[in-house]
Design a protein around this motif. Structure first.
Motif, mmCIF file in Angstrom:
data_model
loop_
_atom_site.group_PDB
_atom_site.id
_atom_site.type_symbol
_atom_site.label_atom_id
_atom_site.label_comp_id
_atom_site.label_asym_id
_atom_site.label_seq_id
_atom_site.Cartn_x
_atom_site.Cartn_y
_atom_site.Cartn_z
ATOM 1 N N GLY A 13 -72.791 26.218 59.158
ATOM 2 C CA GLY A 13 -73.035 25.720 57.806
ATOM 3 C C GLY A 13 -72.722 24.295 57.753
ATOM 4 N N LEU A 14 -71.712 23.777 58.421
ATOM 5 C CA LEU A 14 -71.302 22.470 58.358
ATOM 6 C C LEU A 14 -72.343 21.581 59.154
ATOM 7 C CD1 LEU A 14 -67.487 22.291 59.297
ATOM 8 C CD2 LEU A 14 -68.795 21.845 56.826
ATOM 9 N N TYR A 15 -72.984 22.091 60.384
ATOM 10 C CA TYR A 15 -74.134 21.356 61.084
ATOM 11 C C TYR A 15 -75.491 21.385 60.027
ATOM 12 C CZ TYR A 15 -77.534 20.655 64.547
ATOM 13 O OH TYR A 15 -78.626 19.931 65.103
ATOM 14 N N GLN A 16 -75.540 22.454 59.277
ATOM 15 C CA GLN A 16 -76.836 22.316 58.273
ATOM 16 C C GLN A 16 -76.574 21.375 57.151
ATOM 17 O OE1 GLN A 16 -77.711 26.307 56.895
ATOM 18 N NE2 GLN A 16 -79.432 26.185 58.332
ATOM 19 N N ARG A 18 -74.471 18.579 57.540
ATOM 20 C CA ARG A 18 -73.905 17.320 58.086
ATOM 21 C C ARG A 18 -74.337 16.041 57.431
ATOM 22 N NH1 ARG A 18 -78.007 18.970 61.703
ATOM 23 N NH2 ARG A 18 -79.467 17.455 62.444
ATOM 24 N N TYR A 19 -75.626 15.868 57.255
ATOM 25 C CA TYR A 19 -75.898 14.604 56.548
ATOM 26 C C TYR A 19 -75.355 14.328 55.090
ATOM 27 C CZ TYR A 19 -78.662 13.875 60.497
ATOM 28 O OH TYR A 19 -79.022 13.756 61.840
ATOM 29 N N ARG A 20 -75.465 15.456 54.385
ATOM 30 C CA ARG A 20 -74.592 15.418 52.804
ATOM 31 C C ARG A 20 -73.375 15.139 53.151
ATOM 32 N NH1 ARG A 20 -77.630 20.489 49.982
ATOM 33 N NH2 ARG A 20 -79.749 19.851 50.129
ATOM 34 N N LEU A 21 -72.510 15.714 53.867
ATOM 35 C CA LEU A 21 -71.345 15.449 54.188
ATOM 36 C C LEU A 21 -70.978 14.055 54.571
ATOM 37 C CD1 LEU A 21 -70.174 18.682 55.964
ATOM 38 C CD2 LEU A 21 -69.679 18.091 53.530
ATOM 39 N N LEU A 22 -71.704 13.486 55.325
ATOM 40 C CA LEU A 22 -71.642 12.134 55.840
ATOM 41 C C LEU A 22 -71.950 11.197 54.718
ATOM 42 C CD1 LEU A 22 -70.933 10.414 58.245
ATOM 43 C CD2 LEU A 22 -73.074 10.655 58.654
ATOM 44 N N ASN A 23 -72.936 11.490 53.944
ATOM 45 C CA ASN A 23 -73.412 10.656 52.555
ATOM 46 C C ASN A 23 -71.799 10.782 51.624
ATOM 47 O OD1 ASN A 23 -75.590 9.821 53.491
ATOM 48 N ND2 ASN A 23 -76.830 11.597 52.408
ATOM 49 N N VAL A 24 -71.392 11.911 51.470
ATOM 50 C CA VAL A 24 -70.237 12.008 50.513
ATOM 51 C C VAL A 24 -69.083 11.215 50.955
ATOM 52 C CG1 VAL A 24 -68.580 13.655 49.597
ATOM 53 C CG2 VAL A 24 -71.074 14.234 49.463
ATOM 54 N N ILE A 25 -68.685 11.390 52.409
ATOM 55 C CA ILE A 25 -67.760 10.691 52.889
ATOM 56 C C ILE A 25 -67.811 9.160 52.958
ATOM 57 C CG2 ILE A 25 -66.297 10.117 55.260
ATOM 58 C CD1 ILE A 25 -66.966 13.091 55.919
ATOM 59 N N THR A 26 -68.834 8.454 52.934
ATOM 60 C CA THR A 26 -69.277 7.168 52.933
ATOM 61 C C THR A 26 -69.325 6.530 51.766
ATOM 62 O OG1 THR A 26 -71.767 7.318 53.269
ATOM 63 C CG2 THR A 26 -70.515 7.112 55.227
ATOM 64 N N GLN A 27 -69.684 7.316 50.627
ATOM 65 C CA GLN A 27 -69.620 6.811 49.408
ATOM 66 C C GLN A 27 -68.045 6.640 48.912
ATOM 67 O OE1 GLN A 27 -71.721 9.886 46.908
ATOM 68 N NE2 GLN A 27 -73.601 9.058 47.701
#
Length: 57
Positions: A13-16, A18-27
């Motif tokens: 689930g985290l792998y799928q 990953r880009y959404r999570l990275l966007n949230v972290i970088t915001q």
């Protein structure tokens, strides 16, 4: 056996996402700062990034 299924489905689930999570972290500025500092502590990643930035053409 059951915990293996739970952990593997969590990782999948985290792998799928990953880009959404990275966007949230970088915001979030504080999390972005921590992410940059952590990535600059990885020698091969730092060398690769800096060589691309300061490349002679």
């Amino acid at each position: 056996m059951q915990w293996i299924i739970i952990v593997s489905s969590f990782i999948f689930g985290l792998y799928q996402l990953r880009y959404r999570l990275l966007n949230v972290i970088t915001q979030v500025p504080g999390l972005r700062k921590i992410l940059v500092r952590a990535s600059m502590n990885i020698p091969w990643l730092r060398q690769r990034l800096l060589s691309n930035i300061f490349q002679q053409e």
